[in-house]
Motif scaffolding. Structure first.
Motif, PDB file in Angstrom:
ATOM      1  N   ARG A 105       0.829  -1.204   0.000  1.00  0.00           N
ATOM      2  CA  ARG A 105       0.000   0.000   0.000  1.00  0.00           C
ATOM      3  C   ARG A 105       0.862   1.253   0.000  1.00  0.00           C
ATOM      4  O   ARG A 105       0.481   2.282   0.548  1.00  0.00           O
ATOM      5  N   ALA A 106       2.053   1.167  -0.594  1.00  0.00           N
ATOM      6  CA  ALA A 106       3.016   2.255  -0.541  1.00  0.00           C
ATOM      7  C   ALA A 106       2.384   3.588  -0.934  1.00  0.00           C
ATOM      8  O   ALA A 106       1.650   3.682  -1.905  1.00  0.00           O
ATOM      9  N   GLY A 107       2.694   4.599  -0.151  1.00  0.00           N
ATOM     10  CA  GLY A 107       2.157   5.930  -0.400  1.00  0.00           C
ATOM     11  C   GLY A 107       1.988   6.678   0.906  1.00  0.00           C
ATOM     12  O   GLY A 107       2.075   6.101   2.000  1.00  0.00           O
ATOM     13  N   TYR A 108       1.722   7.970   0.801  1.00  0.00           N
ATOM     14  CA  TYR A 108       1.641   8.820   1.988  1.00  0.00           C
ATOM     15  C   TYR A 108       0.538   8.367   2.941  1.00  0.00           C
ATOM     16  O   TYR A 108       0.658   8.491   4.162  1.00  0.00           O
ATOM     17  N   LEU A 109      -0.566   7.817   2.405  1.00  0.00           N
ATOM     18  CA  LEU A 109      -1.686   7.400   3.253  1.00  0.00           C
ATOM     19  C   LEU A 109      -1.614   5.941   3.683  1.00  0.00           C
ATOM     20  O   LEU A 109      -2.575   5.406   4.231  1.00  0.00           O
ATOM     21  N   ASP A 110      -0.477   5.309   3.458  1.00  0.00           N
ATOM     22  CA  ASP A 110      -0.292   3.937   3.923  1.00  0.00           C
ATOM     23  C   ASP A 110      -0.578   3.871   5.426  1.00  0.00           C
ATOM     24  O   ASP A 110      -0.021   4.645   6.216  1.00  0.00           O
ATOM     25  N   ALA A 111      -1.446   2.947   5.828  1.00  0.00           N
ATOM     26  CA  ALA A 111      -1.852   2.852   7.234  1.00  0.00           C
ATOM     27  C   ALA A 111      -0.695   2.500   8.157  1.00  0.00           C
ATOM     28  O   ALA A 111      -0.787   2.714   9.376  1.00  0.00           O
ATOM     29  N   ILE A 112       0.403   1.983   7.592  1.00  0.00           N
ATOM     30  CA  ILE A 112       1.533   1.637   8.442  1.00  0.00           C
ATOM     31  C   ILE A 112       2.147   2.886   9.074  1.00  0.00           C
ATOM     32  O   ILE A 112       2.690   2.834  10.171  1.00  0.00           O
ATOM     33  N   GLY A 113       2.035   4.044   8.390  1.00  0.00           N
ATOM     34  CA  GLY A 113       2.646   5.268   8.901  1.00  0.00           C
ATOM     35  C   GLY A 113       2.157   5.656  10.284  1.00  0.00           C
ATOM     36  O   GLY A 113       2.969   5.812  11.215  1.00  0.00           O
ATOM     37  N   PRO A 114       0.839   5.832  10.490  1.00  0.00           N
ATOM     38  CA  PRO A 114       0.354   6.174  11.829  1.00  0.00           C
ATOM     39  C   PRO A 114       0.699   5.123  12.885  1.00  0.00           C
ATOM     40  O   PRO A 114       0.987   5.469  14.046  1.00  0.00           O
ATOM     41  N   ALA A 115       0.687   3.860  12.493  1.00  0.00           N
ATOM     42  CA  ALA A 115       1.023   2.809  13.460  1.00  0.00           C
ATOM     43  C   ALA A 115       2.478   2.928  13.914  1.00  0.00           C
ATOM     44  O   ALA A 115       2.782   2.781  15.114  1.00  0.00           O
ATOM     45  N   LEU A 116       3.374   3.214  12.985  1.00  0.00           N
ATOM     46  CA  LEU A 116       4.790   3.354  13.341  1.00  0.00           C
ATOM     47  C   LEU A 116       5.018   4.637  14.146  1.00  0.00           C
ATOM     48  O   LEU A 116       5.830   4.652  15.079  1.00  0.00           O
ATOM     49  N   HIS A 117       4.306   5.702  13.796  1.00  0.00           N
ATOM     50  CA  HIS A 117       4.400   6.949  14.574  1.00  0.00           C
ATOM     51  C   HIS A 117       4.004   6.703  16.018  1.00  0.00           C
ATOM     52  O   HIS A 117       4.694   7.120  16.963  1.00  0.00           O
ATOM     53  N   ASP A 118       2.876   6.017  16.216  1.00  0.00           N
ATOM     54  CA  ASP A 118       2.375   5.770  17.572  1.00  0.00           C
ATOM     55  C   ASP A 118       3.347   4.908  18.374  1.00  0.00           C
ATOM     56  O   ASP A 118       3.579   5.153  19.564  1.00  0.00           O
ATOM     57  N   HIS A 119       3.911   3.889  17.710  1.00  0.00           N
ATOM     58  CA  HIS A 119       4.868   3.028  18.406  1.00  0.00           C
ATOM     59  C   HIS A 119       6.088   3.836  18.844  1.00  0.00           C
ATOM     60  O   HIS A 119       6.546   3.726  19.989  1.00  0.00           O
ATOM     61  N   ALA A 120       6.623   4.663  17.920  1.00  0.00           N
ATOM     62  CA  ALA A 120       7.812   5.439  18.242  1.00  0.00           C
ATOM     63  C   ALA A 120       7.536   6.426  19.375  1.00  0.00           C
ATOM     64  O   ALA A 120       8.351   6.573  20.293  1.00  0.00           O
ATOM     65  N   LEU A 121       6.386   7.103  19.309  1.00  0.00           N
ATOM     66  CA  LEU A 121       6.065   8.090  20.348  1.00  0.00           C
ATOM     67  C   LEU A 121       5.935   7.424  21.717  1.00  0.00           C
ATOM     68  O   LEU A 121       6.385   7.962  22.736  1.00  0.00           O
ATOM     69  N   ALA A 122       5.353   6.233  21.745  1.00  0.00           N
ATOM     70  CA  ALA A 122       5.239   5.486  23.002  1.00  0.00           C
ATOM     71  C   ALA A 122       6.612   5.107  23.548  1.00  0.00           C
ATOM     72  O   ALA A 122       6.767   4.909  24.757  1.00  0.00           O
ATOM     73  N   ARG A 123       7.597   5.026  22.653  1.00  0.00           N
ATOM     74  CA  ARG A 123       8.962   4.688  23.058  1.00  0.00           C
ATOM     75  C   ARG A 123       9.825   5.933  23.262  1.00  0.00           C
ATOM     76  O   ARG A 123      11.035   5.833  23.431  1.00  0.00           O
ATOM     77  N   GLY A 124       9.188   7.117  23.224  1.00  0.00           N
ATOM     78  CA  GLY A 124       9.906   8.343  23.537  1.00  0.00           C
ATOM     79  C   GLY A 124      10.655   8.960  22.375  1.00  0.00           C
ATOM     80  O   GLY A 124      11.635   9.692  22.592  1.00  0.00           O
ATOM     81  N   VAL A 125      10.197   8.706  21.144  1.00  0.00           N
ATOM     82  CA  VAL A 125      10.857   9.263  19.955  1.00  0.00           C
ATOM     83  C   VAL A 125       9.792   9.835  19.029  1.00  0.00           C
ATOM     84  O   VAL A 125       8.799   9.172  18.732  1.00  0.00           O
ATOM     85  N   LEU A 126       9.995  11.071  18.568  1.00  0.00           N
ATOM     86  CA  LEU A 126       9.103  11.666  17.583  1.00  0.00           C
ATOM     87  C   LEU A 126       9.606  11.336  16.179  1.00  0.00           C
ATOM     88  O   LEU A 126      10.645  11.838  15.744  1.00  0.00           O
ATOM     89  N   LEU A 127       8.882  10.451  15.517  1.00  0.00           N
ATOM     90  CA  LEU A 127       9.068  10.175  14.093  1.00  0.00           C
ATOM     91  C   LEU A 127       7.752  10.517  13.402  1.00  0.00           C
ATOM     92  O   LEU A 127       6.685  10.344  13.991  1.00  0.00           O
ATOM     93  N   ARG A 128       7.818  10.976  12.183  1.00  0.00           N
ATOM     94  CA  ARG A 128       6.583  11.291  11.457  1.00  0.00           C
ATOM     95  C   ARG A 128       6.688  10.665  10.079  1.00  0.00           C
ATOM     96  O   ARG A 128       7.042  11.346   9.107  1.00  0.00           O
ATOM     97  N   PRO A 129       6.403   9.355   9.965  1.00  0.00           N
ATOM     98  CA  PRO A 129       6.636   8.655   8.709  1.00  0.00           C
ATOM     99  C   PRO A 129       5.866   9.279   7.541  1.00  0.00           C
ATOM    100  O   PRO A 129       4.735   9.752   7.697  1.00  0.00           O
ATOM    101  N   LEU A 130       6.512   9.281   6.385  1.00  0.00           N
ATOM    102  CA  LEU A 130       5.856   9.668   5.136  1.00  0.00           C
ATOM    103  C   LEU A 130       5.244   8.400   4.567  1.00  0.00           C
ATOM    104  O   LEU A 130       5.805   7.757   3.672  1.00  0.00           O
TER     105      LEU A 130
END
Length: 417
Positions: free
Chosen positions: A354-379
């Motif tokens: 599902r490659a692309g900016y709206l790929d659902a994996i992006g928000p999931a990875l953002h949430d995981h990183a934030l829970a681990r104390g890191v701000l990532l904002r996947p494209l």
């Protein structure tokens, strides 16, 4: 907004760390949308802002000048190739690009080339959110709701990943330029790194060839260094690594160290000359209430003084070395489509159906990183790291550890039936 969740409140930021209400700490691995250069709450920049605010906060720049703006203009011109000599201030990156487009179009007309009314851009480009900037950006999720507003642009294909062959990067650019050069006002490009398109790293040879072909064809070249400027590519500006002087240069984001909004569009003497006339209709009719705001200019002047310190470039090299070390560890992982690095910017592109900016994996990875104390904002399916210079080695390795965790999460999701 229907999907919006309560947002964490940031109460303080220092160097590469955001401090949240309740005591949690988050490493800002993306420089708060690519604007912070040295680090949050940088003392010299903060002091310059406070001192200037007590002396001169704002004055109409159409009627007066002031020393902070004069200093920033002098310093920028001194840092750039000799041809780039005239600074036009504005307030953000989109506007800096919009100004460059307008300057190019009007300069061509006033130089007696009225046929030159079109622009050529690249298929993965992003240049901002104003109408002109969207028009030269790639068609997609960012621009689709406004397509009726956008003007038509010639669009050249390009490469995307580090293993794409050299010819892929120029795509059909040569043919488009040869066919349409007489009607082109300008070619616009993010040199070396295309940001929102996916942190796509261009081969230096391809960018140099684009510049040379534009020069031969008499077509103006616009470099959008809103993101790449101020150290992101491992040089102060991407044009420094390339040895290329564009006709127009767009700067913003890191210009003030990220502390305040400010932008500059810098033109060559040749472009500037097209506006010199006794005829007031040849004026460049563009202005902002806050053009060259003294407080923002004071922040920019302090930022430029800091960038002159040798230790800053040493830090860029150290960040890039860690990026390359950690990218090498990822080789062979099936989820990795591509790993790329240029200066302090590193990107991990995941294999995703599902490659692309709206790929659902992006928000999931953002949430995981934030829970681990890191701000990532996947494209979408692309994780990237673009840290402040002040990030410590320990913090940067921690960010990479979380990136590897995100990759493992994506691998588990991909394995599900």
């Amino acid at each position: 907004m229907q999907q919006a969740r309560p947002l964490p409140t940031v109460v303080q930021a220092l160097d590469a760390v955001l401090y949240l209400a309740g005591g949690a700490e988050v490493i800002d691995a993306i420089s708060s949308w690519w604007v912070i250069t040295h680090g949050h709450s940088q003392p010299e920049i903060a002091a310059a802002i406070a001192e200037q605010a007590c002396r001169l906060d704002q004055v109409i720049f159409a009627e007066f000048t002031h020393e902070p703006a004069e200093e920033v203009a002098r310093e920028l011109v001194a840092l750039l190739p000799p041809g780039l000599a005239h600074v036009f201030f504005s307030d953000n990156g989109s506007t800096a690009v919009e100004i460059a487009l307008k300057m190019a179009l009007q300069a061509c007309r006033q130089r007696g080339e009225p046929r030159r009314t079109r622009f050529l851009a690249f298929s993965e480009a992003y240049h901002g959110d104003t109408v002109g900037a969207m028009s030269v950006g790639a068609a997609g999720v960012f621009t689709e709701p406004y397509r009726e507003l956008l003007f038509p642009v010639l669009r050249a294909g390009q490469g995307r990943c580090s293993d794409d062959p050299p010819e892929a990067w120029l795509g059909d650019f040569r043919a488009l330029l040869e066919r349409h050069h007489a009607e082109l006002a300008a070619v616009i490009l993010e040199p070396l790194i295309q940001g929102a398109g996916g942190m796509i790293v261009w081969p230096e040879a391809a960018v140099r060839e684009i510049a040379e072909l534009c020069r031969r064809a008499g077509v103006l070249l616009i470099f959008d260094e809103v993101m790449t400027g101020f150290g992101r590519t491992g040089a102060l500006f991407a044009l420094e690594k390339l040895g290329v002087t564009p006709d127009l240069l767009c700067l913003s984001k890191g210009l003030t160290g990220g502390a305040l909004p400010l932008a500059a569009t810098i033109a060559t003497r040749q472009v500037y000359a097209a506006f010199l006339s006794e005829d007031r209709r040849r004026t460049f009719f563009h202005g902002h209430s806050f053009t060259a705001n003294p407080i923002a200019c004071a922040a920019a002047a302090a930022n430029l003084r800091l960038l002159a310190e040798p230790a800053v470039r040493a830090r860029w090299r150290r960040i890039e070395a860690i990026h390359r070390q950690r990218l090498a560890r990822l080789a062979g992982r099936p989820i990795l489509r591509d790993g790329r690095c240029c200066g302090i910017v590193a990107a991990v592109e995941l294999a995703s159906p599902r490659a692309g900016y709206l790929d659902a994996i992006g928000p999931a990875l953002h949430d995981h990183a934030l829970a681990r104390g890191v701000l990532l904002r996947p494209l979408g399916h692309i994780l990237y790291i673009l840290p402040p210079f002040s990030i410590t080695d320990e913090q940067l390795h921690r960010v990479w550890d979380v990136v590897e965790e995100c990759m493992a999460l994506a691998e588990r999701q991909a394995a599900r039936p």
